[in-house]
Write a protein that holds these residues in place. Structure first.
Motif, PDB file in Angstrom:
ATOM      1  N   LEU A 148      -9.958  39.975  19.022  1.00  0.00           N
ATOM      2  CA  LEU A 148      -9.001  40.559  18.069  1.00  0.00           C
ATOM      3  C   LEU A 148      -7.631  40.420  18.897  1.00  0.00           C
ATOM      4  CD1 LEU A 148      -8.077  41.932  15.605  1.00  0.00           C
ATOM      5  CD2 LEU A 148      -8.770  44.072  16.587  1.00  0.00           C
ATOM      6  N   ASP A 149      -6.823  39.632  18.356  1.00  0.00           N
ATOM      7  CA  ASP A 149      -5.366  39.769  18.817  1.00  0.00           C
ATOM      8  C   ASP A 149      -4.222  40.238  18.077  1.00  0.00           C
ATOM      9  OD1 ASP A 149      -5.814  37.778  20.893  1.00  0.00           O
ATOM     10  OD2 ASP A 149      -6.486  36.316  19.313  1.00  0.00           O
ATOM     11  N   VAL A 150      -3.342  40.664  18.625  1.00  0.00           N
ATOM     12  CA  VAL A 150      -2.290  41.436  17.684  1.00  0.00           C
ATOM     13  C   VAL A 150      -1.024  40.803  18.166  1.00  0.00           C
ATOM     14  CG1 VAL A 150      -0.884  43.496  17.529  1.00  0.00           C
ATOM     15  CG2 VAL A 150      -3.418  43.896  17.550  1.00  0.00           C
ATOM     16  N   LEU A 151      -0.232  40.279  17.417  1.00  0.00           N
ATOM     17  CA  LEU A 151       0.924  39.510  17.644  1.00  0.00           C
ATOM     18  C   LEU A 151       1.975  39.793  17.020  1.00  0.00           C
ATOM     19  CD1 LEU A 151       1.771  36.966  19.096  1.00  0.00           C
ATOM     20  CD2 LEU A 151       1.294  35.657  16.994  1.00  0.00           C
ATOM     21  N   PRO A 152       2.994  40.473  17.612  1.00  0.00           N
ATOM     22  CA  PRO A 152       4.436  40.892  16.902  1.00  0.00           C
ATOM     23  C   PRO A 152       5.050  39.473  16.407  1.00  0.00           C
ATOM     24  CG  PRO A 152       4.301  42.099  19.178  1.00  0.00           C
ATOM     25  CD  PRO A 152       2.968  41.037  18.939  1.00  0.00           C
ATOM     26  N   LEU A 153       5.786  39.378  15.387  1.00  0.00           N
ATOM     27  CA  LEU A 153       6.202  38.256  15.067  1.00  0.00           C
ATOM     28  C   LEU A 153       7.585  37.981  15.930  1.00  0.00           C
ATOM     29  CD1 LEU A 153       6.237  38.120  11.123  1.00  0.00           C
ATOM     30  CD2 LEU A 153       4.396  37.240  12.902  1.00  0.00           C
ATOM     31  N   SER A 154       8.196  38.749  16.863  1.00  0.00           N
ATOM     32  CA  SER A 154       9.295  38.527  17.616  1.00  0.00           C
ATOM     33  C   SER A 154       8.651  37.473  18.761  1.00  0.00           C
ATOM     34  CB  SER A 154       9.517  39.995  18.232  1.00  0.00           C
ATOM     35  OG  SER A 154       8.686  40.461  18.690  1.00  0.00           O
ATOM     36  N   HIS A 155       7.346  37.614  18.880  1.00  0.00           N
ATOM     37  CA  HIS A 155       6.693  36.620  20.095  1.00  0.00           C
ATOM     38  C   HIS A 155       6.400  35.450  19.539  1.00  0.00           C
ATOM     39  CE1 HIS A 155       3.966  37.039  23.710  1.00  0.00           C
ATOM     40  NE2 HIS A 155       4.813  36.027  23.869  1.00  0.00           N
ATOM     41  N   ILE A 156       7.680  34.672  19.343  1.00  0.00           N
ATOM     42  CA  ILE A 156       7.691  33.384  18.898  1.00  0.00           C
ATOM     43  C   ILE A 156       7.088  32.252  20.124  1.00  0.00           C
ATOM     44  CG2 ILE A 156       8.932  31.239  18.014  1.00  0.00           C
ATOM     45  CD1 ILE A 156      10.867  33.342  16.728  1.00  0.00           C
ATOM     46  N   GLY A 157       6.121  31.368  19.734  1.00  0.00           N
ATOM     47  CA  GLY A 157       5.785  30.585  20.846  1.00  0.00           C
ATOM     48  C   GLY A 157       4.607  31.049  21.500  1.00  0.00           C
ATOM     49  N   ALA A 183      -2.998  38.360  25.930  1.00  0.00           N
ATOM     50  CA  ALA A 183      -4.371  38.611  25.851  1.00  0.00           C
ATOM     51  C   ALA A 183      -4.847  39.304  24.809  1.00  0.00           C
ATOM     52  CB  ALA A 183      -4.467  39.549  27.189  1.00  0.00           C
ATOM     53  N   PRO A 184      -5.980  39.384  24.407  1.00  0.00           N
ATOM     54  CA  PRO A 184      -6.598  40.111  23.283  1.00  0.00           C
ATOM     55  C   PRO A 184      -6.538  41.591  23.423  1.00  0.00           C
ATOM     56  CG  PRO A 184      -8.311  39.087  24.210  1.00  0.00           C
ATOM     57  CD  PRO A 184      -7.084  38.381  24.833  1.00  0.00           C
ATOM     58  N   ILE A 185      -6.376  42.377  22.215  1.00  0.00           N
ATOM     59  CA  ILE A 185      -6.579  43.583  22.527  1.00  0.00           C
ATOM     60  C   ILE A 185      -8.025  44.185  22.462  1.00  0.00           C
ATOM     61  CG2 ILE A 185      -4.305  43.995  21.210  1.00  0.00           C
ATOM     62  CD1 ILE A 185      -6.042  45.384  18.978  1.00  0.00           C
ATOM     63  N   LEU A 186      -8.969  43.540  21.848  1.00  0.00           N
ATOM     64  CA  LEU A 186     -10.230  43.791  21.916  1.00  0.00           C
ATOM     65  C   LEU A 186     -11.136  42.682  21.983  1.00  0.00           C
ATOM     66  CD1 LEU A 186     -12.222  46.421  19.749  1.00  0.00           C
ATOM     67  CD2 LEU A 186     -12.807  44.025  19.553  1.00  0.00           C
ATOM     68  N   VAL A 187     -12.108  42.682  22.749  1.00  0.00           N
ATOM     69  CA  VAL A 187     -13.184  41.891  22.686  1.00  0.00           C
ATOM     70  C   VAL A 187     -14.752  42.304  22.788  1.00  0.00           C
ATOM     71  CG1 VAL A 187     -11.816  40.081  24.427  1.00  0.00           C
ATOM     72  CG2 VAL A 187     -13.292  41.716  25.278  1.00  0.00           C
ATOM     73  N   TYR A 188     -15.573  41.458  22.264  1.00  0.00           N
ATOM     74  CA  TYR A 188     -16.786  42.231  22.357  1.00  0.00           C
ATOM     75  C   TYR A 188     -17.936  40.684  22.488  1.00  0.00           C
ATOM     76  CZ  TYR A 188     -17.156  40.946  17.290  1.00  0.00           C
ATOM     77  OH  TYR A 188     -17.342  40.468  16.056  1.00  0.00           O
TER      78      TYR A 188
END
Length: 278
Positions: A148-157, A183-188
């Motif tokens: 599971l990834d979390v991406l702020p839209l300010s993080h362009i590219g 990096a993902p915030i969560l992995v399983y």
């Protein structure tokens, strides 16, 4: 206001098509003759990893999640290749021109890669959702790790890692360079599940105690999990197990205009989460 809505579909030869369709004046039907293709992404070599999610962001642009082209292990190295659209999150402006224009701050708007790309390094994003200016991405893993990834839209590219990494681990090389990757915030791992189905942050009013919790599922176990993500940390992760009764394989989530949460089962059922009765 203009009655146009947008779809992502796989055509008869396997290519990904992004198209617009005109709704009727009363918004209750659509005119099939109005179907207009905006973007074709060649995907005829393999039948899997098409992605399929699209959504308008808070900036008014259309975001498109695209899988890496299929097969196993991203054999063609598409996800890390800025010249191709496979394995990417795309962003286009469908209001600025026909069939679309490129937002000027897209990372390759001025060259160096495909101008539609907003972020790269995805395997098969299934599925995404916005919560304000934050994008949640469930990216299905290869042999071992779901993420599971979390991406702020300010993080362009942003580069989300595949196929240099799978989850938090190197995939191709045992000593890969993970610098600069998000990096993902969560992995399983696959002892827990085998295919993530991304969902939504609950913003409805019927269940106040759940407000602000992100919901997702695993397709293989059919278990729904929720968590809070605050100040860069996961808080209070909870699996619902059999508390919701028997549920089939979960293919997607959705919300209505009131922010209430729904999920879809592979056999065609549409379920709604509602408050428990005493």
């Amino acid at each position: 206001s203009n009655g146009l809505f947008y779809i992502d579909y796989t055509d008869a030869v396997g290519n990904i098509q992004i198209a617009s369709v005109q709704a009727s004046a009363d918004r209750n039907s659509a005119d099939p003759a109005s179907l207009r293709n905006l973007l074709t992404i060649n995907h005829s070599d393999q039948s899997n990893h098409n992605g399929g999610w699209i959504g308008f962001g808070p900036d008014g642009f259309l975001y498109i999640g695209v899988g890496d082209g299929g097969g196993a292990g991203d054999r063609f190295r598409n996800a890390q290749n800025p010249q191709v659209l496979l394995g990417k999150l795309l962003r286009i402006d469908v209001d600025g021109g026909a069939p679309y224009v490129i937002p000027p701050d897209n990372p390759f708007a001025a060259g160096g890669g495909a101008p539609e790309i907003f972020a790269m390094g995805l395997r098969n994003p299934w599925r995404m959702s916005f919560d304000g200016t934050t994008l949640y991405i469930g990216d299905v893993g290869q042999d071992r790790w779901e993420e599971l990834d979390v991406l702020p839209l300010s993080h362009i590219g942003a580069n989300l890692g595949w196929n240099r990494t799978e989850g938090l681990n190197c995939y191709i090389d045992s000593a890969c360079d993970a610098s600069g990757l998000v990096a993902p915030i969560l992995v399983y791992d696959h002892d827990i599940g085998c295919s993530i189905t991304g969902g939504y942050v609950y913003r409805g009013t019927a269940m106040p105690a759940l407000k602000g919790r992100y919901f997702f599922a695993d397709f293989c176990t059919a278990e729904i999990t929720s968590l809070r993500y605050e100040a860069g940390e996961i808080i209070d992760k909870k699996g619902f197990g059999y508390d919701l009764g028997f549920i089939g394989q979960i293919t997607s989530f959705g919300t209505d205009s009131a922010g209430e949460l729904y999920f879809l089962e592979a056999d065609g059922k549409i379920d709604k989460l509602v408050p428990a009765h005493d």
